[in-house]
Scaffold this active site. Sequence first.
Site, PDB file in Angstrom:
ATOM      1  N   ASN A 117     -17.187 -75.100 -11.744  1.00 44.31           N
ATOM      2  CA  ASN A 117     -17.574 -76.388 -11.141  1.00 44.31           C
ATOM      3  C   ASN A 117     -17.212 -76.353  -9.668  1.00 44.31           C
ATOM      4  OD1 ASN A 117     -18.406 -79.144 -11.032  1.00 44.31           O
ATOM      5  ND2 ASN A 117     -16.256 -79.769 -11.113  1.00 44.31           N
ATOM      6  N   HIS A 119     -16.040 -79.056  -6.629  1.00 43.47           N
ATOM      7  CA  HIS A 119     -15.535 -80.418  -6.454  1.00 43.47           C
ATOM      8  C   HIS A 119     -15.208 -80.629  -4.971  1.00 43.47           C
ATOM      9  CE1 HIS A 119     -13.722 -84.186  -7.664  1.00 43.47           C
ATOM     10  NE2 HIS A 119     -12.713 -83.904  -6.859  1.00 43.47           N
ATOM     11  N   SER A 146     -13.447 -77.249  -3.572  1.00 43.29           N
ATOM     12  CA  SER A 146     -12.828 -76.259  -4.465  1.00 43.29           C
ATOM     13  C   SER A 146     -13.857 -75.813  -5.493  1.00 43.29           C
ATOM     14  CB  SER A 146     -11.650 -76.886  -5.234  1.00 43.29           C
ATOM     15  OG  SER A 146     -10.739 -77.531  -4.364  1.00 43.29           O
ATOM     16  N   ASP A 155     -11.491 -81.698 -13.549  1.00 42.69           N
ATOM     17  CA  ASP A 155     -11.202 -81.014 -12.274  1.00 42.69           C
ATOM     18  C   ASP A 155      -9.791 -80.412 -12.252  1.00 42.69           C
ATOM     19  OD1 ASP A 155     -13.750 -81.844 -11.367  1.00 42.69           O
ATOM     20  OD2 ASP A 155     -12.935 -83.764 -10.691  1.00 42.69           O
TER      21      ASP A 155
HETATM   22  C1  GRF Z   1     -21.451 -82.158  -4.380  1.00 43.79           C
HETATM   23  O1  GRF Z   1     -20.701 -82.769  -3.372  1.00 43.79           O
HETATM   24  C2  GRF Z   1     -20.545 -81.649  -5.478  1.00 43.79           C
HETATM   25  O2  GRF Z   1     -19.348 -81.160  -5.001  1.00 43.79           O
HETATM   26  C3  GRF Z   1     -20.316 -82.917  -6.254  1.00 43.79           C
HETATM   27  O3  GRF Z   1     -21.568 -83.555  -6.275  1.00 43.79           O
HETATM   28  C4  GRF Z   1     -22.300 -83.173  -5.123  1.00 43.79           C
HETATM   29  C5  GRF Z   1     -23.588 -82.576  -5.605  1.00 43.79           C
HETATM   30  O4  GRF Z   1     -24.481 -82.303  -4.552  1.00 43.79           O
HETATM   31  N1  GRF Z   1     -19.739 -82.627  -7.543  1.00 43.79           N
HETATM   32  P1  GRF Z   1     -25.807 -81.482  -4.825  1.00 43.79           P
HETATM   33  O5  GRF Z   1     -26.527 -82.159  -5.988  1.00 43.79           O
HETATM   34  O6  GRF Z   1     -25.434 -80.076  -5.139  1.00 43.79           O
HETATM   35  O7  GRF Z   1     -26.600 -81.590  -3.554  1.00 43.79           O
END
Ligand code: GRF
Length: 201
Positions: A117, A119, A146, A155
Site C-alpha cells: 500500500n 500512504h 510511505s 497502515d
Molecule cells: C494517494 O494520495 C494515496 O497515497 C492515497 O490515496 C491517493 C490516491 O491517489 N492512499 P491516486 O488515485 O493514485 O491518484
Amino acid sequence: MQAAVPSRFPLKRQARIAVLASGRGSNLGVLADEFSPDNPLGRVDLVLSNRAEAGALKLAVHRGIEAHHIPWTSRAAFERAALLALAAAGSDLVCLAGFMRILSPAFVRKYEGRLLNIHPSLLPHFPGLNPQQQALDHEVAESGCSVHFVDAGVDTGRVILQRKVPVQPGDDAAALAERILEQEHIAYPAAVRLLLSGGAQ
Ligand code: GRF
C-alpha cells in the site's frame, strides 16, 4: 508476533502485478508506465476497483490493461470476486493504490509479503484517514509518503520506502497532498522495483 513468510522475490520470470484502486488512479498510472509489458521485472496486467466511476478503471481500459469493477456489496462478496480475478490472472503482487477499503485479515494473510500500500504520511505517524490534515494539525515540519507491506492493521505494516517533503507555511491539506503525491509517484515504482528484485525482504 507471527514469523514473516519467506519472500518469494526475486522471481525467475516477469512478475504479474495487480492494482486495486478506488479513485483517480495517478499511482496506477506511474506503476503501469514503469511496469509495462516490456519490463522483465514485472508488468501491471490487472486492475480491480470497487467504484465503477473510478478514473483508475478508465486509465486501465485506455492502456489495454484488464480491468474489472467489483462492487462492494459486502466485504466478503468483494473479496470472493477479487480473489477469483487475482487467481485467474496469476497475480504475484497486489498493489493498493488509493484503495479506500479495509481488507479482511484472511485476505491479507493470503497475500502476505506480496500486498503493498502507499500512504501519504511518514508512517507510523498519521495512519488512517486525512493524513495530510493530521500532519497540519500536529504542526510538523515535514511529511511525506510511505510504501509498506499490508498487515491486518490499518497502515501498520512494515515500511519498505519513504520520501519526505517539507510542510510550507500557509499549506492547506490540498497543497500538502499535491506535494506529497509527486513523491508518491517516485516512491511506489521504486518500492516495487526493490521488492521484485529481492531487496525488500
Ligand atoms: C494517494 O494520495 C494515496 O497515497 C492515497 O490515496 C491517493 C490516491 O491517489 N492512499 P491516486 O488515485 O493514485 O491518484
